[in-house]
Structure formats: structure tokens, C-alpha cells
Design an enzyme around this catalytic site. Sequence first.
Site, PDB file in Angstrom:
ATOM      1  CE  LYS A 278     -10.470   7.786 -49.134  1.00 44.78           C
ATOM      2  NZ  LYS A 278      -9.697   8.239 -47.978  1.00 44.78           N
ATOM      3  NE  ARG A 352     -12.975  16.281 -41.607  1.00 42.17           N
ATOM      4  CZ  ARG A 352     -11.728  16.163 -41.146  1.00 42.17           C
ATOM      5  NH1 ARG A 352     -11.091  17.213 -40.651  1.00 42.17           N
ATOM      6  NH2 ARG A 352     -11.128  14.985 -41.161  1.00 42.17           N
TER       7      ARG A 352
HETATM    8  N1  BES Z   1     -13.501   7.718 -45.175  1.00 39.32           N
HETATM    9  C1  BES Z   1     -12.259   8.278 -44.819  1.00 39.32           C
HETATM   10  C2  BES Z   1     -11.744   7.785 -43.483  1.00 39.32           C
HETATM   11  C3  BES Z   1     -11.305   6.354 -43.427  1.00 39.32           C
HETATM   12  C4  BES Z   1      -9.985   6.048 -43.620  1.00 39.32           C
HETATM   13  C5  BES Z   1     -12.193   5.365 -43.092  1.00 39.32           C
HETATM   14  C6  BES Z   1      -9.565   4.743 -43.530  1.00 39.32           C
HETATM   15  C7  BES Z   1     -11.767   4.054 -43.004  1.00 39.32           C
HETATM   16  C8  BES Z   1     -10.451   3.744 -43.219  1.00 39.32           C
HETATM   17  C9  BES Z   1     -12.381   9.791 -44.721  1.00 39.32           C
HETATM   18  O1  BES Z   1     -13.286  10.396 -45.555  1.00 39.32           O
HETATM   19  C10 BES Z   1     -11.045  10.345 -45.057  1.00 39.32           C
HETATM   20  O2  BES Z   1     -10.651  10.211 -46.182  1.00 39.32           O
HETATM   21  N2  BES Z   1     -10.387  10.948 -44.094  1.00 39.32           N
HETATM   22  C11 BES Z   1      -9.100  11.486 -44.293  1.00 39.32           C
HETATM   23  C12 BES Z   1      -9.066  12.828 -43.623  1.00 39.32           C
HETATM   24  C13 BES Z   1      -7.835  13.621 -43.957  1.00 39.32           C
HETATM   25  C14 BES Z   1      -7.856  14.047 -45.404  1.00 39.32           C
HETATM   26  C15 BES Z   1      -7.791  14.815 -43.052  1.00 39.32           C
HETATM   27  C16 BES Z   1      -8.104  10.529 -43.651  1.00 39.32           C
HETATM   28  O3  BES Z   1      -8.395   9.974 -42.597  1.00 39.32           O
HETATM   29  O4  BES Z   1      -7.057  10.328 -44.242  1.00 39.32           O
HETATM   30 MN    MN Z   2     -12.420  10.839 -47.479  1.00 43.93          MN
END
Ligand code: BES
Ligand code: MN
Length: 495
Positions: A278, A352
Site C-alpha cells: 500500500k 477475500r
Molecule cells: N483492507 C483493505 C480494504 C480497505 C480499504 C479497508 C480502505 C478500509 C479502508 C483491503 O484488504 C484492500 O486492500 N482492498 C483493496 C482491494 C483491491 C486490491 C482490489 C482495495 O480496496 O483497494
Molecule cells: Mn488489503
Amino acid sequence: MDFGVWSKGLATLSVDCLVVGIFEEADLSAEAASVDAACGGRLKKLLERGDFAGRAGETLLLADLPGLTASRVLLAGLGARKQFHRRTWRKACGNAAAALLRTRIGSCAVAIARPPARELDDYYFGRAVAEIVGNALYRVNDLKTARKPAPAALRKVLAGPVRTPAAATRGLTHGAAIAAAAVVQRDLANLPANICTPTYLAEQARALAKSHKSLTVKVLDEAAIRREKMGCLLAVSQGSQQPPRFIVLEYRGAREGQAPVVLVGKGVTFDTGGISLKEPPAMDEMKFDMSGAAAVIASLTLAASLGLKLNVVGLVAAVENMPGSKAVKPGDVAISASGQTVEILNTDAEGRLILCDALHYARRFHPAAVIDIATLTGACVVALGHHHSGVLGNDDALVRELLEAGRRADDRCWQLPLTEEYGEQLKSNFADFANVGGRDGGAITAAWFLSKFTQGLKWAHLDIAGTAYLSGVPKGSTGRPTPLLADFLLRRVAR
Ligand code: BES
Ligand code: MN
Ligand code: ZN
């Protein structure tokens, strides 16, 4: 906190403080008018001078008014009478509770005008009062070294006016239990990820089961998880030094044969994104990525503390998502517990991956319903912002139950569609599916992925990425969706 109801004689109630509502334009609620009459028109006079506008959420503390047993009166602004609804009422109550907690007032009678009964009946009134007071009392379990502030003086809250004291009292009991459960969630979620690890979550679940006879716990360690063939969960966990845990909490409140509700929580104790790392801004907030797991643990606490006549199973998949040298890489293929294969194109779509194995594990309980709770997608935050959680599922009746529970509990969710065509985006050349399907409809493609592991189950998914915690100055866990889940479980008992 000692909760009760009052029904008449505000002026002679033996409490430290009366809390009355004032609408804008010096418009006294019925209870405020009765207090005004008892103290010889002091409130009217103050309002005529324009010292209190009655805007929604405003408060003013008055002391030593004549003709009242209570030594203080707290005015709570209710806004315009025409725009007075549950939301303004909740805000007025919340701000009044916060104002009381800044004083040494030990007991109070809440006499704030209520929205009409069709919006808020006596039961939900009691529940909301106890929840609001509980929320106002919450203090973050911070690690500051300065001396902790003195504990709150407030010990006793009487709520009213009510027509059916029994219903209101029941509401107060339930509300206090819901607030206590929300504290369990918030405390877990607010802890930093160096303390709240998968192992720590498992220890907390163990401790919880110890303190309630109706709860049993089983914790699968890495070897046991491997025996369950949870290849997707293990793929997420393999980049971290922290070993994974799979927690099974069982609450027995009904006869053995009764099919349980299974709650499944995403417990990513920290989500760096893994190799698909991230960006730095707000990465600290990924310690909240176990909020779903915390909500599951909180809900089982609630079921046990209220002795709900229902069977509930809580499953928590607890892992840390790190980019260690053994980490899973984009393009790697994992075999899920269901046998279906997944091409992991983005290691940041890890929620997921752990949920698909947890949802498969749920099958052995022959559940009446399965609900997973997860901070799953940023896309859900883009779609719905921070007010509604997302809800999707394969069973319309179950989704409707959750929508209604959220509305009643003031912890709402909003349905997103979950139809076959979204599956196109998850096609893979190398496995049964990819774990990501591009930016568009990201909350839906994530749920679609989960739906491939819940066929034949009555299943719904709550995406709480936008609602489980706040950013910025009030940064911290909100305790959502524990009130929604509480309402869902309470209604399941009743039916
Ligand atoms: N934990 C995150 C989702 C999230 C994002 C929660 C912002 C709270 C605030 C999740 O694991 C994630 O990183 N999701 C990605 C998915 C993408 C790579 C398809 C996302 O939402 O960017
Ligand atoms: Mn994630
Ligand atoms: Zn995540």
C-alpha cells in the site's frame, strides 16, 4: 451504570440533574415546560433573552433553579421542531451525555422530548439511551503515559417519559449490553497491531469463553489450519512472522439441533498490502483491518451476556498481511479449502482470501444463516461513504433482515447488487478465478468472489470498510456494526 425509568413528577425527582429539550425559537418541549412552571418561569426568561438558541446538539448547564429537587438543569437543543427526527434526537442525547460527563453530576433524569412512537417506541428508546450513554462513556484504551483522567461521576440515568416502563426497561438492559459489546469491539480494534496480533485475538477469545459458561472456543494453529487445507488463508499469512490463528467460538443458547447463525470475521491484524504494498498515507489505519473479527467476538459476548435463546457460531480468520521474503507473489496460485483454485493477482486483496476458507469452514455447522463481516474494499467506501455499510448476499430475505436491523439500530447498511455478470471481471487464464477484477464495481466483485464459496448457504456479506472506524482527529473504532448484528440476533430469537 444504573439505568431506570421515570414517568412523572420531574420537579420532585431526587436526582442531581434534569435534562430537558428546547426547540429553536424558544419553543419548550412538554417536559421543559413542566420544569419551567415549577421554577417560576426561569427557563422562559432565559430563552427570551436569547441566551440559548436551541440549535440541535447545543447544551447549557443551569444551577440551583428554585422549585426543583434537582440542583442542576441541562438544556439540550433540539433544533427546529419540524425537522426533529431520530437523528437530531440522538445527537441531542449524545451531546447532553458528553456535557454531563464533563461535570461531577452523579445522577440524572433524561427528559428530552422524543420523536413520535412510530419512529422510536419505548423499547428502542430505552435501548438508544443506554447505547448513547455507553458511547459517551467510552475512553480509548490509549498508551499515553500521563495520568488518566478521573473516572466519570455519572452513576445513574433515569429515562423518560415512557408509556410502558417494562418495554423501556428491557430496552435499557439490551442497550447496556450492546454498548458493552461495542466496547469489546472498539478496544480490540483500537489496539496497535504490535499488540493485537492473531495470537492475541485468539487469547482474547479464550479469555472470553472462560468468563461465560455458554461459550466454548477452539483455536486452530498453523498446523491445524494446514490440515483444514486453507490454502488461501495460508497464502496471505506466509509473508508474516506472526503465525495465523483460526478461532471458532460457539455460543449455545438453544437446543443442540437448532441450526446456528454463523458469523465470520475478517481478522487481518495489519494489512500492509503484502508484495502489492500500500501507499504510506493512512497506512496506520490498516490496524483496523480486524474490525470484522472484533465485531464477531463482540457479538458472541453479547449473545452470552444476554443469554439469547439461539445458537451462534463465530469464526475468525486472523492473519497479518506482510511482504516478508516468503510472501505470496502476484500470479501465485493458491488452492482454497473448497478445492477451488485462485490466482492471486493482487496480494492486497487478501480479505477475500481468508474469508473464502472461513466461509467454507462454516458449512460443517449446517447454518441457518451465514454472515461475514469485513473491512473488505476501498471501493465500498467510494460507493457509500462512511454512513452505510455495504450489504450483499445470495438470499434476499436475509439481506432484508440485515437492512431492517440496521435501520432499527441506527447502524444502517445499503444493498449493492450481486449478479452473475460481475463474475466476468474475475476470469483467470491460470486458475478458477482471480482474486481481483479491476477498479470498477470493486465492492461487488469482491462479494462475487465470496459467493463462489457460499453456494447452497443462506449468506450475506457486510462490507464495513467505511463504517468500522473514523479517520482524522476522531480517529478510532466506531463499534459498528455490532448494534446492527445485535438487533439481527435479538430478532432471530423473537421469531
Ligand atoms: N483492507 C483493505 C480494504 C480497505 C480499504 C479497508 C480502505 C478500509 C479502508 C483491503 O484488504 C484492500 O486492500 N482492498 C483493496 C482491494 C483491491 C486490491 C482490489 C482495495 O480496496 O483497494
Ligand atoms: Mn488489503
Ligand atoms: Zn485488508
